[in-house]
Design an enzyme around this catalytic site. Sequence first.
Site, PDB file in Angstrom:
ATOM      1  N   GLY A 111       0.785  -1.222   0.000  1.00 28.35           N
ATOM      2  CA  GLY A 111       0.000   0.000   0.000  1.00 28.35           C
ATOM      3  C   GLY A 111       0.822   1.280   0.000  1.00 28.35           C
ATOM      4  N   ASP A 113       2.250   2.734  -2.738  1.00 32.36           N
ATOM      5  CA  ASP A 113       2.304   3.423  -4.023  1.00 32.36           C
ATOM      6  C   ASP A 113       2.181   4.925  -3.795  1.00 32.36           C
ATOM      7  OD1 ASP A 113       1.076   4.686  -6.535  1.00 32.36           O
ATOM      8  OD2 ASP A 113       1.597   2.695  -7.270  1.00 32.36           O
ATOM      9  N   ASN A 457       9.253   3.387  -8.777  1.00 30.80           N
ATOM     10  CA  ASN A 457       8.804   3.180  -7.397  1.00 30.80           C
ATOM     11  C   ASN A 457       8.572   4.482  -6.646  1.00 30.80           C
ATOM     12  OD1 ASN A 457       8.643   0.448  -7.563  1.00 30.80           O
ATOM     13  ND2 ASN A 457      10.410  -0.004  -6.285  1.00 30.80           N
ATOM     14  N   TYR A 458       9.055   5.601  -7.198  1.00 27.51           N
ATOM     15  CA  TYR A 458       8.694   6.915  -6.683  1.00 27.51           C
ATOM     16  C   TYR A 458       7.715   7.536  -7.687  1.00 27.51           C
ATOM     17  CZ  TYR A 458      12.867   6.470  -3.692  1.00 27.51           C
ATOM     18  OH  TYR A 458      13.811   6.040  -2.798  1.00 27.51           O
TER      19      TYR A 458
END
Length: 578
Positions: A111, A113, A457-458
């Site tokens: 969770g 994201d 991922n960022y």
Amino acid sequence: MSTTTSLSKSSVLFVIILLCSWYAQSHGHNDFLQCLSLHLQNKIGISNVVYTPNNSSYLSILQSSIKSRRFTIASTPRPQVIVTPVHESQIPTIVLCAKENGMHIRTRSGGHDYEGLSYTSEVPYVVLDMLNLSEITIDVEQKEAWVQAGATIGQLYYKISEKSKTLAFPAGACPTVGVGGLFSGGGYGPLLRKFGLAADNIVDARLVDVKGRILDRKSMGEDLFWAIRGGGGASFGVITAWKLKLVSVPETLTIFSVGRTLEQNATKLIHKWQYVTPNLHEDLLIAISIGPVNSSKSGEKTIQAIFISLFLGRVDQLLHLLEQSFPELSVRREDCTEVSWIQSTLFFGGYSIGESPQVLTSRNPEISSALPITRFHFKAKLDYVQESIPKRSVLKEISEDALPFPHRAGNLYKIQQLAYWDESGPEASERSITWVRRLYDYMTPYVSKSPRAAYINYRDLDLGVNNAADGTSYAQASSWGLKYFKNNFEKLVRVKTMVDPGNFFRNEQSIPPKNFQATGSNLRVLNRFIRRQSPFFKLLNLMMNISQAVFPVESELEDSVCPIEPFHEEQKNSQSSF
């Protein structure tokens, strides 16, 4: 073909799409639930793994893994259904039922994201929450591990530490991040300089594809295995487990955290750090966190740089290296602490090294982490800084196309720009988000160019988005895809086209297939609508004069545009193996 005819067909298609969207919202999730009830074979019953807004546990399950408070407000879209499978063999049914009934799937591991895409959507959707699939098996002798996608990296770290004091895994800092998403995007961490990304150390995986098949590395093939290690797994299927190659570390490591304000020459130290750290020994990481603090002299605000370090060795060795390479930092013996590897994960996770390592296993720990990202609303952006100076980082030794993650040689360091705020409400959010966007604009001359690179991922939706309702074009997706993946974006598109040509697995920044016909999923839902002989469609048919010859219900639409895979007995009875 006349212009009138073309416009007529376009109008018909537009009306059809609107009709399908209405139908999916009205009936899709009920049909999805009926499908699950019919096909989901398990001992505990469907009621124990399915949650709808009418269920008293729905909201607590939804919010239990929302890690950014920015997405806890009432206006955030919520799923029609949450499914929490307890076994891998249940996931093919969930995928096929969602596909058959025109429901999008958002797969949630931890969770975290950054833009909430693992649990939000503007179209009818199901959250596939992997929290129950968190089994971890460690093989000390082979230095390998299987970890299911619902586990967190904290749980993985703790499990490894129970088995060995000298084995570790190179992944992230925040212990509540899920391995399903982190590893599929790359996975930075404190062991990066010696061992690379988490994705560099994955040797096998298990994935449920759009046809409901459970695949491992051998059966999915090397192209798909390449794509899910750095390309974002949610574009290609549902990742259920990873097989990891563990790494060897010393029994004793050393950490330090020293702060320097502007009055203590922070500016000069940061400038020096840029040239020093890429050439440090691979056993040594020195990162920087820069932010506002109160000045000890005047009480007014100043800027402080905190230098945070991990060294794979003892303090004497570390001090010797620092004296040779970065004496200006003036690190003293009393600034340093010798720790075990598992204690170092507590340190980077925002905990005291005196805490029990078991705190790492909680998805929602009672002891708050010091990491601001776990406690506030936030918005983040990322840049890579490139300098034409000698570099000795381990990442440059891995080619750009070894994995979809391309940010290797040529990058001196990365900068994550974060805005945190505690105040609720749209005005506070807008003010903070505007600030971080202005900082991002200010950094433009100093960071990578053509493209200005970013890290999946960022996630940052400011870079561009797909049309989540009906897919996207390749050109549209390139606006953000080339920034995340550079030239690897092309190969990711080819893999997507091969394994999911109908673009079922999609979100606002998913990899698109080439030449995708965006109306496929809507036409499939409309097919089911037609078969029910709805009076509303009869009226539409009368108004638009659509004939069977022009609109072939069974053969062309159902079979070629978006075929629905049948349920097979082997899918119902398939088992996971770890």
